[in-house]
Write an enzyme that holds these catalytic residues in place. Structure first.
Site, PDB file in Angstrom:
ATOM      1  N   GLU A 151       0.811  -1.223   0.000  1.00  0.00           N
ATOM      2  CA  GLU A 151       0.000   0.000   0.000  1.00  0.00           C
ATOM      3  C   GLU A 151       0.850   1.281   0.000  1.00  0.00           C
ATOM      4  OE1 GLU A 151      -3.191   0.009   2.829  1.00  0.00           O
ATOM      5  OE2 GLU A 151      -4.123  -1.750   1.928  1.00  0.00           O
ATOM      6  N   GLU A 341      -5.064  -8.860   0.498  1.00  0.00           N
ATOM      7  CA  GLU A 341      -5.705  -8.581   1.791  1.00  0.00           C
ATOM      8  C   GLU A 341      -7.209  -8.429   1.616  1.00  0.00           C
ATOM      9  OE1 GLU A 341      -4.364  -5.319   4.276  1.00  0.00           O
ATOM     10  OE2 GLU A 341      -2.258  -5.853   3.955  1.00  0.00           O
TER      11      GLU A 341
HETATM   12  C1  NOJ Z   1      -3.896  -2.525   5.161  1.00  0.00           C
HETATM   13  C2  NOJ Z   1      -2.531  -2.803   5.711  1.00  0.00           C
HETATM   14  O1  NOJ Z   1      -1.714  -3.378   4.742  1.00  0.00           O
HETATM   15  C3  NOJ Z   1      -2.535  -3.653   6.956  1.00  0.00           C
HETATM   16  O2  NOJ Z   1      -1.302  -3.509   7.552  1.00  0.00           O
HETATM   17  C4  NOJ Z   1      -3.682  -3.264   7.865  1.00  0.00           C
HETATM   18  O3  NOJ Z   1      -3.625  -3.934   9.077  1.00  0.00           O
HETATM   19  C5  NOJ Z   1      -4.982  -3.550   7.157  1.00  0.00           C
HETATM   20  N1  NOJ Z   1      -5.035  -2.804   5.923  1.00  0.00           N
HETATM   21  C6  NOJ Z   1      -6.211  -3.192   7.979  1.00  0.00           C
HETATM   22  O4  NOJ Z   1      -6.238  -1.858   8.255  1.00  0.00           O
END
Ligand code: NOJ
Length: 431
Positions: A151, A341
């Site tokens: 991200e 994710e």
């Molecule tokens: C994106 C991130 O990559 C991760 O580290 C985070 O815990 C999750 N989203 C949830 O917010």
């Protein structure tokens, strides 16, 4: 999972501090004053956690490497204890038949490099490539799947522009520089990996959110286009060789292009990727708001719009995830998408050894159905990673937002599989 969120052992094994260790010392930076120093202690409990992943039926395991565990000062001397830790972790994955998918950068920049300006210093490209080379040289015989950055928009904008995340810098110029260097470093890393490991499968993970205008009027539609440029196109397009996106009458972006002379770097920012890592949690609704600096737009929360949302107020909308998959698949050069994710922080009730989290099951069911539908309609989806195996350090929410399929008692480190974990097990077993 990621190193800064799960590993703990921040002061053990010769590891150097990362920006998150230092940022979390700021009063009021993190909810409840939480720190990632111990977290869920994955560093010591990794065998246990991998067994859980295996028992729940997963076939792959995504984790990130802590840069400052391998290179405590970010560059220079290698920490052999850190090198050994990831060898042991990888050996255990392979022993259990879990395919390792390794993220090289999940936001935990070594603090020593931050002292030199971190991502806003041009030298970071050189430092990052050294670290990437070390990882590939050490682990390429055990790892095929590499994710370069996690991200990029989140850590550059929150870390260098708004100051909400580590390293907590508030500067538009800092963000301009960081974004430019991240895009160049990602491309350079992709080529380095390809060269050193021809059989590697290389990806980069981007966050996506479908953006909706609040009203269908010209101002709100423009606000949505701006949000879309930032949240969805900003890092994906340069990685695909299209350069940073541009929009007239969007001063922050117009200045960005001039400041970095971005047009000169289109080719240099093009990545050699085998897959796009797709991370999707929620859509966003925005409206025109001249009081908000730079953006001229603000979010209208799910709560205010009275639509279903998670514990963190994130809108629940699986169909928007399916639509976004279709959209990303249409970009030229995108041949494979892996959902790296997906998940949610939700209410859960702990009672007599059981963790009931029906909302999470509902969420996973619907998002997975949307992904499967998109796949059946031709989107080249080639994998799905639930975020995440165990509860962990959720950045500024500290330990108050639980995303795990397995609950962690942060006082005792006891793990309890949640109902959603069992649901996943049955789903993966085809039941
Ligand atoms: C994106 C991130 O990559 C991760 O580290 C985070 O815990 C999750 N989203 C949830 O917010």
């Amino acid at each position: 999972m990621s190193a800064p969120q799960n590993e703990g052992a921040a002061l053990e094994g010769g590891r150097g501090l990362s920006v998150w260790d230092v940022f979390s010392r700021r009063v009021t930076a993190i909810k409840g004053g939480a720190k990632p120093t111990v977290s869920c202690n994955f560093y010591h409990l990794y065998k246990n956690d991998l067994l859980l992943a295996k028992a729940l039926g997963f076939s792959s395991f995504r984790f990130s490497i802590s840069w400052s565990r391998l290179l405590p000062a970010g560059t220079g001397k290698v920490n052999q204890e850190g090198i050994r830790f990831y060898h042991n972790l990888l050996d255990e994955c392979l022993l259990l038949g879990l395919t390792p998918v390794v993220t090289l950068y999940h936001w935990d920049l070594p603090q020593s490099l931050q002292k030199e300006g971190g991502w806003s210093n041009h030298q970071i490209i050189k430092w990052f490539i050294r670290y990437v080379k070390l990882c590939i040289q050490e682990y390429s015989d055990k790892v095929k799947y590499w994710i370069i950055m996690n991200e990029p928009f989140a850590f550059t904008s929150l870390g260098y522009m708004t100051g909400f995340h580590a390293p907590g810098k508030i500067s538009v110029k800092g963000f301009y520089l960081a974004a430019h260097h991240v895009a160049l470093a990602t491309a350079e890393a992709s080529k380095t990996i390809r060269l050193l490991q021809p059989n590697a499968c290389i990806g980069n993970s981007f966050s996506f959110s479908e953006i909706h205008p609040y009203y269908q009027n010209a101002q709100d539609v423009k606000a949505a286009e701006k949000g879309d440029l930032l949240l969805n196109r900003f890092f994906l397009e340069p990685a695909l060789g299209m350069g940073f996106p541009y929009m007239e009458s969007f001063p922050v972006i117009e200045k960005f292009h001039v400041f970095n002379r971005s047009w000169r770097f289109q080719e240099a920012m093009k990545c050699d990727l085998d897959f796009v890592g797709f991370q999707y949690y929620f859509p966003v609704t925005v409206r025109h708001n001249p009081l908000i600096p730079y953006l001229g737009a603000s979010e209208v929360s799910a709560k205010r719009r009275k639509v279903p949302h998670t514990l963190l107020g994130w809108e629940i909308n699986a169909e928007s995830c399916g639509r976004m998959l279709h959209r990303i698949a249409k970009y030229p050069g995108v041949t494979k998408i892996i959902i790296t994710e997906g998940g949610c922080a939700e209410k859960e009730v702990v009672q007599e050894g059981r963790v009931a989290d029906p909302n999470r099951i509902h969420y996973c069911k619907h998002y997975l159905a949307a992904v499967l539908k998109a796949k059946n309609e031709g989107v080249p989806v080639d994998g799905y990673f639930a975020w995440t195996l165990t509860d962990n350090f959720e950045w500024t929410y500290g330990f108050t937002a639980r995303f795990g399929l397995v609950r962690v008692d942060f006082d005792t480190q006891l793990r309890t599989v949640k109902d959603s974990g069992f649901w996943f097990r049955d789903f993966l077993n085809g039941r």
